[in-house]
Scaffold this active site. Structure first.
Site, mmCIF file in Angstrom:
data_model
loop_
_atom_site.group_PDB
_atom_site.id
_atom_site.type_symbol
_atom_site.label_atom_id
_atom_site.label_comp_id
_atom_site.label_asym_id
_atom_site.label_seq_id
_atom_site.Cartn_x
_atom_site.Cartn_y
_atom_site.Cartn_z
ATOM 1 N N ASP A 294 1.040 -1.283 0.223
ATOM 2 C CA ASP A 294 -0.131 0.078 0.068
ATOM 3 C C ASP A 294 0.887 1.247 -0.204
ATOM 4 O O ASP A 294 0.868 2.182 0.846
ATOM 5 C CB ASP A 294 -0.894 -0.022 1.246
ATOM 6 C CG ASP A 294 -1.853 -1.125 1.551
ATOM 7 O OD1 ASP A 294 -2.252 -1.872 0.321
ATOM 8 O OD2 ASP A 294 -2.034 -1.720 2.443
ATOM 9 N N GLU B 157 -11.386 0.503 -3.892
ATOM 10 C CA GLU B 157 -10.622 0.985 -2.483
ATOM 11 C C GLU B 157 -9.454 1.801 -2.953
ATOM 12 O O GLU B 157 -9.178 2.017 -4.141
ATOM 13 C CB GLU B 157 -10.294 -0.161 -1.867
ATOM 14 C CG GLU B 157 -9.366 -1.342 -2.363
ATOM 15 C CD GLU B 157 -9.267 -2.447 -1.668
ATOM 16 O OE1 GLU B 157 -9.740 -2.690 -0.772
ATOM 17 O OE2 GLU B 157 -8.381 -3.217 -2.471
#
Length: 489
Positions: free
Chosen positions: A14, A172
């Site tokens: 991420d 997302e």
């Protein structure tokens, strides 16, 4: 030439990255590990140094509830969804970093009301600040947005849906960029495994409506035979020459499905034509991003790369000379506990092929009757770890593989009576881990392998990567464990 990708190898999912002056700053997720949200710095996008952690003070927030939850997906695959610190974003505005970097003088977190994941921050030209993230709206996932007071966390607008993506699962990881009068909303879809992809839409106003890019997805490895798979969760920025660059997560996946290093941070060249951006497929050697002075594996400032599990008790650890001597105070909590913090200190495994080692110094009378277990472990979460350790209660070295979810457990015991020290080692390749020991009584000085673990047994549908550390467990009154020369590659 040595490949430059991944730029942050090992447990580094991420990514978010910005350029400030001559420096690039990058942050990753950490889930149930403390300290949280490592900050890396680079001047060339290739050689990186971990300079700190954004969540670095015990008590700033609690990770006690960050247990790993098995989630059965529609295809029957079980995802090990780790709790804790997800998908941070780093931005710079009016002289302040959000997440702040470069020193370790972080503020306490500013909390805001948001029942979702992957929040990102956007500073608009008119001074307004927005938070956008992934949320469940009416039973389906979407990216939502709201205005916020960045100093207090107070919501200054209702939360509104911006975009639900192109139809892929789990929209997302959103980021908003403003270019040429357009607001561009870039997200990930398809889940963080085989179907992972990056898509984008744009609008003339931040609240929409957003029109989809006709060339979506703009980055994905799905349906390809690329070695680097699962690419997604991208953040875009410009380098010093004005070229567009993307950092994203991905996995190095062999032909038999192994990706034991988990989700790592990769770099790829981007292009932004008049209307839409796109990114090159992620390669070990990305086009146009070769190192100017040779690739250097990530380094770290003293002690900032050490990791603990959840809400660690700092009184259990004493660290001298970067790990040359670590003194542990054991607790009764073992590595399988879903909420409490065992006595464990580790570092991320950075190399596919390498080794880690440590030497345990016998505690003599202090270990008597306290059932001390201490050694070296390769740990991912409370469900999965492999370890080799000395069990003082039976005077033996023990190898264990635990994969509780699959009910896959192995153990092997070898009697050893140590007089002063016991050396432990984990060697690894892309295919396996070899766990070995050597006592000071060995006349030949040779290592004895007690267990071998196929890396498929520690590969899985999950969020984290391997962390190799030393641990100590004991019953009854406090004991003391001295660990010498702890090293991780």
């Amino acid at each position: 030439m040595t490949s430059i990708n991944p730029i942050i190898p090992g447990f580094a999912p991420d990514p978010s990255c910005i350029k400030v002056g001559d420096w690039y700053f990058l942050v990753n997720s950490t889930f149930h590990f403390f300290p949280g949200l490592p900050i890396y710095a680079s001047q060339d996008l290739v050689s990186w140094t971990q300079i700190g952690n954004a969540i670095n003070r015990p008590g700033a927030l609690s990770l006690a509830k960050s247990r790993t939850k098995p989630v059965t997906q529609d295809n029957g695959c079980v995802l090990l969804a780790a709790g804790g610190l997800y998908a941070p974003t780093i931005r710079f505005h009016d002289g302040t970093f959000f997440v702040d970097v470069w020193s370790n003088n972080w503020s306490d977190p500013v909390y805001f009301k948001f029942d979702g994941i992957d929040p990102s921050i956007f500073f608009d030209d008119d001074g307004k600040v927005y938070i956008h993230g992934a949320n469940n709206v009416g039973g389906s996932s979407a990216v939502t947005n709201f205005e916020v007071d960045i100093n207090t966390g107070e919501l200054l607008s209702p939360e509104r849906v911006l975009w639900s993506g192109t139809g892929g699962l789990y929209p997302e990881g959103p980021h908003i960029y403003k270019k040429d009068g357009w607001y561009y909303l870039m997200i990930s879809e398809g889940g963080t495994l085989e179907g992972h992809m990056v898509t984008i839409a744009r609008s003339k106003g931040i609240w929409g409506p957003y029109e989809e890019c006709p060339h979506n997805p703009i980055l994905s490895a799905r349906g390809t035979d690329e070695y680097i798979q699962h690419t997604g969760h991208c953040d875009a920025f410009q380098d010093g020459d004005g070229n567009w660059v993307g950092v994203c997560l991905g996995v190095r996946k062999d032909g038999e499905g192994r990706f034991v290093m988990g989700r790592e941070t990769f770099l790829t060249r981007g292009n932004w034509d008049e209307d839409w951006p796109s990114f090159d497929p992620v390669k070990l050697d990305p086009t146009g991003l070769e190192p100017k002075q040779g690739y250097v594996s990530p380094t770290a400032a003293p002690n900032v790369e050490f990791l603990y599990i959840r809400d660690y008790d700092m009184t259990r650890y004493s660290i001298l000379e970067g790990g040359a001597l670590i003194t542990l105070t054991p607790s009764a909590t073992d590595l399988s506990h879903p909420e409490m913090s065992p006595t464990f200190i580790g570092r991320r495994q950075r190399l596919l092929k390498g080794e880690s080692s440590a030497t345990v110094k016998e505690g003599q009378d202090s270990w008597a009757g306290k059932h001390v277990k201490t050694g070296l472990a390769c740990y991912k979460d409370e469900f999965r770890y492999a370890r080799i350790y000395y069990d003082a209660s039976i005077s033996a070295v023990v190898f264990e593989l635990n994969h509780f979810l699959q009910e896959k457990m192995k153990t092997q015991t070898h009697p050893v009576k140590i007089a002063s020290t016991l050396s432990l080692k984990i060697e690894y390749t892309e295919q396996d881990y070899h766990l070995s020991f050597r006592s000071e009584q060995s006349s030949s000085g040779s290592w004895k392998t007690l267990g071998v673990v196929d890396t498929l047994d520690l590969t899985g549908s999950d969020y984290v990567g391997p962390v190799i550390g030393v641990f100590a467990v004991a019953e009854g009154p406090e004991a003391r464990v001295d660990v010498l020369d702890f090293t991780v590659n």
